[in-house]
Enzyme design. Structure first.
Site, PDB file in Angstrom:
ATOM      1  N   CYS A 283       0.818  -1.222   0.000  1.00 55.10           N
ATOM      2  CA  CYS A 283       0.000   0.000   0.000  1.00 55.10           C
ATOM      3  C   CYS A 283       0.849   1.268   0.000  1.00 55.10           C
ATOM      4  O   CYS A 283       0.335   2.359  -0.262  1.00 55.10           O
ATOM      5  CB  CYS A 283      -0.965   0.001   1.172  1.00 55.10           C
ATOM      6  SG  CYS A 283      -2.059  -1.421   1.159  1.00 55.10           S
TER       7      CYS A 283
ATOM      8  N   HIS B  90      -3.212   7.389   1.978  1.00 54.14           N
ATOM      9  CA  HIS B  90      -3.646   6.069   1.503  1.00 54.14           C
ATOM     10  C   HIS B  90      -5.068   5.837   2.003  1.00 54.14           C
ATOM     11  O   HIS B  90      -5.380   6.055   3.174  1.00 54.14           O
ATOM     12  CB  HIS B  90      -2.694   5.006   2.056  1.00 54.14           C
ATOM     13  CG  HIS B  90      -3.165   3.599   1.860  1.00 54.14           C
ATOM     14  ND1 HIS B  90      -3.702   3.148   0.678  1.00 54.14           N
ATOM     15  CD2 HIS B  90      -3.187   2.535   2.713  1.00 54.14           C
ATOM     16  CE1 HIS B  90      -4.027   1.870   0.806  1.00 54.14           C
ATOM     17  NE2 HIS B  90      -3.722   1.479   2.027  1.00 54.14           N
TER      18      HIS B  90
ATOM     19  N   ASN C  40     -10.137  -0.127  -0.088  1.00 57.86           N
ATOM     20  CA  ASN C  40      -8.674  -0.102  -0.097  1.00 57.86           C
ATOM     21  C   ASN C  40      -8.174  -0.732  -1.402  1.00 57.86           C
ATOM     22  O   ASN C  40      -8.282  -1.940  -1.589  1.00 57.86           O
ATOM     23  CB  ASN C  40      -8.157  -0.870   1.124  1.00 57.86           C
ATOM     24  CG  ASN C  40      -6.648  -0.801   1.268  1.00 57.86           C
ATOM     25  OD1 ASN C  40      -5.949  -0.435   0.342  1.00 57.86           O
ATOM     26  ND2 ASN C  40      -6.169  -1.168   2.449  1.00 57.86           N
TER      27      ASN C  40
HETATM   28  O1  UT7 Z   1      -3.755  -1.017   3.464  1.00 65.17           O
HETATM   29  C1  UT7 Z   1      -2.929  -1.474   4.476  1.00 65.17           C
HETATM   30  C2  UT7 Z   1      -3.362  -0.961   5.729  1.00 65.17           C
HETATM   31  N1  UT7 Z   1      -4.521  -1.691   6.230  1.00 65.17           N
HETATM   32  C3  UT7 Z   1      -5.272  -1.069   7.095  1.00 65.17           C
HETATM   33  O2  UT7 Z   1      -5.044   0.096   7.326  1.00 65.17           O
HETATM   34  C4  UT7 Z   1      -6.319  -1.830   7.865  1.00 65.17           C
HETATM   35  C5  UT7 Z   1      -6.147  -1.519   9.325  1.00 65.17           C
HETATM   36  N2  UT7 Z   1      -7.144  -2.099  10.192  1.00 65.17           N
HETATM   37  C6  UT7 Z   1      -8.439  -1.754  10.126  1.00 65.17           C
HETATM   38  O3  UT7 Z   1      -8.831  -0.981   9.284  1.00 65.17           O
HETATM   39  C7  UT7 Z   1      -9.367  -2.290  11.175  1.00 65.17           C
HETATM   40  O4  UT7 Z   1      -8.624  -2.966  12.159  1.00 65.17           O
HETATM   41  C8  UT7 Z   1     -10.463  -3.229  10.608  1.00 65.17           C
HETATM   42  C9  UT7 Z   1     -11.461  -2.422   9.789  1.00 65.17           C
HETATM   43  C10 UT7 Z   1      -9.806  -4.289   9.749  1.00 65.17           C
HETATM   44  C11 UT7 Z   1     -11.203  -3.913  11.764  1.00 65.17           C
HETATM   45  O5  UT7 Z   1     -11.754  -2.959  12.625  1.00 65.17           O
HETATM   46  P1  UT7 Z   1     -11.583  -3.147  14.209  1.00 65.17           P
HETATM   47  O6  UT7 Z   1     -12.356  -2.083  14.826  1.00 65.17           O
HETATM   48  O7  UT7 Z   1     -10.099  -3.200  14.482  1.00 65.17           O
HETATM   49  O8  UT7 Z   1     -12.298  -4.533  14.461  1.00 65.17           O
HETATM   50  P2  UT7 Z   1     -11.702  -5.909  15.016  1.00 65.17           P
HETATM   51  O9  UT7 Z   1     -10.794  -6.520  13.989  1.00 65.17           O
HETATM   52  O10 UT7 Z   1     -11.130  -5.663  16.376  1.00 65.17           O
HETATM   53  O11 UT7 Z   1     -13.007  -6.782  15.137  1.00 65.17           O
HETATM   54  C12 UT7 Z   1     -14.051  -6.419  16.000  1.00 65.17           C
HETATM   55  C13 UT7 Z   1     -15.150  -7.429  15.881  1.00 65.17           C
HETATM   56  C14 UT7 Z   1     -14.686  -8.871  16.055  1.00 65.17           C
HETATM   57  O12 UT7 Z   1     -15.697  -9.557  16.760  1.00 65.17           O
HETATM   58  P3  UT7 Z   1     -15.522  -9.867  18.335  1.00 65.17           P
HETATM   59  O13 UT7 Z   1     -14.284 -10.689  18.441  1.00 65.17           O
HETATM   60  O14 UT7 Z   1     -15.385  -8.512  18.980  1.00 65.17           O
HETATM   61  O15 UT7 Z   1     -16.783 -10.573  18.678  1.00 65.17           O
HETATM   62  C15 UT7 Z   1     -14.626  -9.396  14.638  1.00 65.17           C
HETATM   63  O16 UT7 Z   1     -14.821 -10.782  14.562  1.00 65.17           O
HETATM   64  O17 UT7 Z   1     -15.755  -7.359  14.573  1.00 65.17           O
HETATM   65  C16 UT7 Z   1     -15.809  -8.677  14.028  1.00 65.17           C
HETATM   66  N3  UT7 Z   1     -15.697  -8.551  12.566  1.00 65.17           N
HETATM   67  C17 UT7 Z   1     -16.753  -8.357  11.759  1.00 65.17           C
HETATM   68  N4  UT7 Z   1     -18.069  -8.285  12.036  1.00 65.17           N
HETATM   69  C18 UT7 Z   1     -18.900  -8.066  10.985  1.00 65.17           C
HETATM   70  C19 UT7 Z   1     -14.571  -8.560  11.809  1.00 65.17           C
HETATM   71  N5  UT7 Z   1     -14.904  -8.379  10.525  1.00 65.17           N
HETATM   72  C20 UT7 Z   1     -16.255  -8.248  10.462  1.00 65.17           C
HETATM   73  C21 UT7 Z   1     -17.160  -8.022   9.415  1.00 65.17           C
HETATM   74  N6  UT7 Z   1     -18.473  -7.937   9.719  1.00 65.17           N
HETATM   75  N7  UT7 Z   1     -16.786  -7.859   8.113  1.00 65.17           N
END
Ligand code: UT7
Length: 328
Positions: free
Chosen positions: A122, A255, A285
């Site tokens: 990225c 980005h 993204n």
């Molecule tokens: O391009 C390279 C750079 N990449 C990035 O910048 C991505 C960086 N990271 C992010 O953007 C975020 O971490 C995400 C958008 C990927 C995730 O957001 P988050 O607030 O960090 O959520 P999380 O991964 O901590 O997940 C929270 C909850 C989990 O459930 P529990 O364990 O709390 O019950 C996940 O299982 O959300 C759940 N979850 C979803 N639920 C519904 C994860 N993906 C999904 C989904 N739909 N698509």
């Protein structure tokens, strides 16, 4: 006389298939994967993404973006003497022939110009601009076509809801020209391979067989945390190198991965939200393509104007990160 490099054209391209969150939610439900528009939008700011047809490669998207940029610059392909394509989804497995060479052929460029791919995920576009800027300032090249192009949908595991809802396909391009007036004012690049496993594609080829999943995997929260701290630091570094502060900037063009990361960086840099170009809602993204996609959008809708100052910055797998300060 000092030679600088200056952006004289921008272009971008999104493949026609636009998939909204609602549509993706319905498609994933058929595979037993549960998600929602509310989750995707509130966690990432993404509303839709574009997917390329199976027969369409990164080079095809790159060529469309390049043609738009060439047209804006008033140039033809054979005026270009350097092509750099930033991509993590090259046309050919193993990366050769490079996507840049394929783009050269598809654009009908027969002048024998240099063509090479850059792989920094990225941050790829930032790396590619930095390389092209150095080549132009050294006097080795005069007109560079710098492209970010991706078909990330090819490496997504549509059973992994934590990643598949976030990425899309697209391309963006700029033309950098040798100039007596400053355009690119500063570039800063960094990497730290110790964080390689938090965002990677698992697997490799052995004896013609894929060993590993071949899918993108990401520890989202770890990437999020690292991105937020690195992006502010590298922005300040690049600004200092240009002898500027964030108050001298007209536009922040980060980005486009997650609106929350982007807003946090803008806040840390004390830049008002109105000065940040946001397109992540429309294409998700797109990795190396996201910064030139956002830049081209803002140039074409009249927000980014000649002589304004912009800061572009990216962070991605590797781990890699970097920033570019430019006068348009
Ligand atoms: O391009 C390279 C750079 N990449 C990035 O910048 C991505 C960086 N990271 C992010 O953007 C975020 O971490 C995400 C958008 C990927 C995730 O957001 P988050 O607030 O960090 O959520 P999380 O991964 O901590 O997940 C929270 C909850 C989990 O459930 P529990 O364990 O709390 O019950 C996940 O299982 O959300 C759940 N979850 C979803 N639920 C519904 C994860 N993906 C999904 C989904 N739909 N698509």
């Amino acid at each position: 006389m000092t030679t600088y490099s200056k952006i004289i054209g921008t272009g971008s391209y999104l493949p026609p298939e636009r998939v909204t969150n609602e549509e993706l939610v319905a498609r994933l439900a058929l595979k037993g994967v549960e998600t929602s528009d509310e989750w995707i939008f509130s966690r990432s700011g993404i509303s839709a993404r574009h997917y390329a047809d199976p027969a369409v490669c990164s080079s095809d998207l790159a060529v469309q973006a390049a043609q738009n940029a060439l047209e804006m610059a008033g140039l033809t392909g054979n005026d270009i003497d350097l092509i750099i394509v930033a991509t993590s989804t090259p046309d050919h497995f193993g990366g050769f022939p490079s996507t840049a060479c394929v783009v050269q052929r598809k654009l009908g460029i027969t002048n024998g110009c240099a063509a090479v791919d850059v792989q920094a995920v990225c941050s790829g576009f930032i790396y590619a601009v930095s390389v092209a800027d150095s080549f132009i300032r050294s006097g080795a090249h005069k007109k560079a076509l710098v492209i970010g192009a991706e078909v990330f949908s090819r490496i997504l595991d549509f059973k992994d809801r934590g990643t598949c809802v976030l990425f899309g396909d697209g391309a963006g391009a700029i033309i950098l020209s040798a100039s007596a007036e400053p355009g690119i004012l500063a570039t800063k690049l960094h990497a730290d391979g110790r964080y390689g496993d938090i965002l990677c594609v698992e697997g490799g080829m052995s004896g013609g067989i894929l060993a590993g999943s071949g899918f993108l995997t990401m520890d989202g929260p770890a990437v999020f945390k690292l991105a937020v701290s690195l992006l502010e630091k590298v922005a300040v570094e690049a600004l200092e190198s240009a002898g500027m502060t964030s108050s001298d900037l007209d536009w922040l063009i980060p980005h486009q991965a997650n609106i929350r990361i982007m807003q946090s960086t803008a806040k840390k840099l004390q830049m008002p939200a109105e000065k940040m170009v946001v397109t992540v809602d429309q294409h998700g993204n797109t990795s190396a393509a996201s910064i030139p996609l956002a830049l081209d959008t803002a140039v074409r809708d009249g927000r980014v104007k000649p002589n304004q100052h912009i800061l572009m910055e990216g962070v991605g797998g590797g781990f890699t990160w970097g920033a570019v300060v430019a006068r348009m």
